[in-house]
Design a protein around this motif. Structure first.
Motif, PDB file in Angstrom:
ATOM      1  N   HIS A  27       4.210 -20.731  -4.044  1.00  0.00           N
ATOM      2  CA  HIS A  27       3.521 -20.238  -2.853  1.00  0.00           C
ATOM      3  C   HIS A  27       4.167 -19.206  -2.312  1.00  0.00           C
ATOM      4  CE1 HIS A  27       0.228 -22.880  -4.186  1.00  0.00           C
ATOM      5  NE2 HIS A  27       0.996 -23.694  -4.271  1.00  0.00           N
ATOM      6  N   ASN A  28       5.420 -19.197  -1.990  1.00  0.00           N
ATOM      7  CA  ASN A  28       6.292 -18.253  -1.399  1.00  0.00           C
ATOM      8  C   ASN A  28       7.484 -17.891  -1.878  1.00  0.00           C
ATOM      9  OD1 ASN A  28       7.522 -16.450   0.679  1.00  0.00           O
ATOM     10  ND2 ASN A  28       7.617 -18.372   2.072  1.00  0.00           N
ATOM     11  N   PRO A  29       7.542 -16.991  -2.864  1.00  0.00           N
ATOM     12  CA  PRO A  29       8.720 -16.599  -3.474  1.00  0.00           C
ATOM     13  C   PRO A  29       9.801 -15.901  -2.610  1.00  0.00           C
ATOM     14  CG  PRO A  29       6.753 -15.199  -4.434  1.00  0.00           C
ATOM     15  CD  PRO A  29       6.543 -16.186  -3.324  1.00  0.00           C
ATOM     16  N   VAL A  30       9.376 -15.304  -1.319  1.00  0.00           N
ATOM     17  CA  VAL A  30      10.418 -14.786  -0.543  1.00  0.00           C
ATOM     18  C   VAL A  30      11.291 -15.408   0.573  1.00  0.00           C
ATOM     19  CG1 VAL A  30       9.591 -12.473  -1.437  1.00  0.00           C
ATOM     20  CG2 VAL A  30       8.556 -13.454   0.650  1.00  0.00           C
ATOM     21  N   GLY A  31      10.679 -16.736   0.768  1.00  0.00           N
ATOM     22  CA  GLY A  31      10.847 -17.259   1.965  1.00  0.00           C
ATOM     23  C   GLY A  31      12.653 -18.020   1.824  1.00  0.00           C
ATOM     24  N   GLY A  91      10.605  -8.042  -0.723  1.00  0.00           N
ATOM     25  CA  GLY A  91      10.111  -8.759   0.499  1.00  0.00           C
ATOM     26  C   GLY A  91       8.601  -8.794   0.651  1.00  0.00           C
ATOM     27  N   SER A  92       8.225  -9.544   1.541  1.00  0.00           N
ATOM     28  CA  SER A  92       6.718  -9.724   2.046  1.00  0.00           C
ATOM     29  C   SER A  92       6.342  -8.469   2.101  1.00  0.00           C
ATOM     30  CB  SER A  92       6.756 -10.767   3.063  1.00  0.00           C
ATOM     31  OG  SER A  92       6.981 -10.141   4.335  1.00  0.00           O
ATOM     32  N   LEU A  93       4.634  -8.415   2.140  1.00  0.00           N
ATOM     33  CA  LEU A  93       4.049  -7.174   2.133  1.00  0.00           C
ATOM     34  C   LEU A  93       3.893  -6.780   3.714  1.00  0.00           C
ATOM     35  CD1 LEU A  93       2.072  -4.998   0.551  1.00  0.00           C
ATOM     36  CD2 LEU A  93       0.351  -6.771   1.312  1.00  0.00           C
ATOM     37  N   ARG A  94       4.285  -5.490   3.874  1.00  0.00           N
ATOM     38  CA  ARG A  94       4.436  -4.973   5.448  1.00  0.00           C
ATOM     39  C   ARG A  94       3.032  -4.301   5.787  1.00  0.00           C
ATOM     40  NH1 ARG A  94       9.070  -1.767   8.708  1.00  0.00           N
ATOM     41  NH2 ARG A  94       7.638  -2.012  10.800  1.00  0.00           N
ATOM     42  N   TYR A  95       2.619  -3.174   4.589  1.00  0.00           N
ATOM     43  CA  TYR A  95       1.415  -2.594   4.750  1.00  0.00           C
ATOM     44  C   TYR A  95       0.770  -2.356   3.217  1.00  0.00           C
ATOM     45  CZ  TYR A  95       3.474  -0.786   9.117  1.00  0.00           C
ATOM     46  OH  TYR A  95       4.004  -0.928  10.322  1.00  0.00           O
ATOM     47  N   GLN A  96      -0.573  -2.751   3.131  1.00  0.00           N
ATOM     48  CA  GLN A  96      -1.038  -2.689   2.008  1.00  0.00           C
ATOM     49  C   GLN A  96      -1.772  -1.221   1.877  1.00  0.00           C
ATOM     50  OE1 GLN A  96      -4.928  -4.864   1.606  1.00  0.00           O
ATOM     51  NE2 GLN A  96      -4.423  -5.364  -0.706  1.00  0.00           N
ATOM     52  N   GLU A 105       3.884  -0.897   1.065  1.00  0.00           N
ATOM     53  CA  GLU A 105       5.178  -0.904   1.586  1.00  0.00           C
ATOM     54  C   GLU A 105       5.581  -2.387   1.752  1.00  0.00           C
ATOM     55  OE1 GLU A 105       5.519   1.444   4.924  1.00  0.00           O
ATOM     56  OE2 GLU A 105       4.283   2.965   3.940  1.00  0.00           O
ATOM     57  N   TYR A 106       6.807  -2.671   1.793  1.00  0.00           N
ATOM     58  CA  TYR A 106       7.296  -4.107   1.637  1.00  0.00           C
ATOM     59  C   TYR A 106       8.452  -4.240   2.490  1.00  0.00           C
ATOM     60  CZ  TYR A 106       4.487  -5.040  -2.419  1.00  0.00           C
ATOM     61  OH  TYR A 106       3.455  -5.266  -3.389  1.00  0.00           O
ATOM     62  N   PHE A 107       8.706  -5.320   3.271  1.00  0.00           N
ATOM     63  CA  PHE A 107      10.107  -5.654   3.943  1.00  0.00           C
ATOM     64  C   PHE A 107      10.918  -5.794   2.976  1.00  0.00           C
ATOM     65  CE2 PHE A 107       6.768  -7.177   6.840  1.00  0.00           C
ATOM     66  CZ  PHE A 107       7.371  -6.365   8.139  1.00  0.00           C
ATOM     67  N   GLY A 108      12.221  -5.299   2.980  1.00  0.00           N
ATOM     68  CA  GLY A 108      13.281  -5.580   1.900  1.00  0.00           C
ATOM     69  C   GLY A 108      13.304  -4.488   1.232  1.00  0.00           C
ATOM     70  N   GLU A 109      14.324  -4.269   0.220  1.00  0.00           N
ATOM     71  CA  GLU A 109      14.558  -3.451  -0.687  1.00  0.00           C
ATOM     72  C   GLU A 109      13.923  -3.697  -1.969  1.00  0.00           C
ATOM     73  OE1 GLU A 109      17.499  -1.011  -0.839  1.00  0.00           O
ATOM     74  OE2 GLU A 109      17.781  -1.364   1.492  1.00  0.00           O
TER      75      GLU A 109
END
Length: 160
Positions: A156-160, A63-68, A55-59
């Motif tokens: 290193h951070n594509p969603v920042g 976004g970044s990983l919220r739950y693996q 599960e990710y933040f964002g649509e």
């Protein structure tokens, strides 16, 4: 094998396979904790079930990983995924402050800042002034990175 669970955590048992293709039993649990008095962990009243897909933040997983996913077939170590918000220590809006996380022998410290951005100026780019804030979500979306003006993602951070 019989599993005796004397915790409020919901377990999931399944078979895994190691590098030598040997099968073994795995038990996965997920626990939620509250930080009491800014120091001690207490078991949260509401416990959620294990996550069966990432599960990710964002649509749409942007976004970044919220739950693996809790059922990864091979995981030689434990993951510690912290969802946190850093609050201004002075309880007034600040431009920046230092925060940290300690988990056993692992200690991480870093500085958080309010929002700022790079803007194109004559002859190059300039970093805007930091906006004072009361809190900052500790997520990749709040960190340096993202896409540049050409649409290229930061390695290193594509969603920042």
């Amino acid at each position: 094998m019989e599993l005796v669970n004397n915790t409020p955590f919901v377990p999931l048992q399944y078979e895994s396979i190691d590098k030598q293709l040997n099968l073994f039993g795995t038990t996965a649990i997920r626990g939620a904790f509250d930080i009491a008095h800014e120091k001690h962990l207490t078991i949260a009243k509401n416990q959620e079930s294990l996550v069966l897909i990432d599960e990710y933040f964002g649509e749409g997983g942007t976004g970044s990983l919220r739950y693996q996913n809790s059922t990864v077939p091979y995981k030689p170590r434990t993951d510690l995924l912290i969802e946190a918000t850093a609050y201004s220590p002075s309880r007034i809006a600040c431009k920046a402050w230092e925060v940290g996380v300690v988990a056993g022998p692992i200690k991480k410290r870093f500085q958080v800042t309010g929002p700022r951005e790079w803007t194109r100026r004559l002859g190059g780019f300039r970093l805007s002034e930091i906006e004072p804030v009361m809190s900052v979500d500790i997520r990749y979306e709040s960190a340096f990175g993202g896409k540049d003006s050409t649409g290229q993602s930061h390695l290193h951070n594509p969603v920042g």
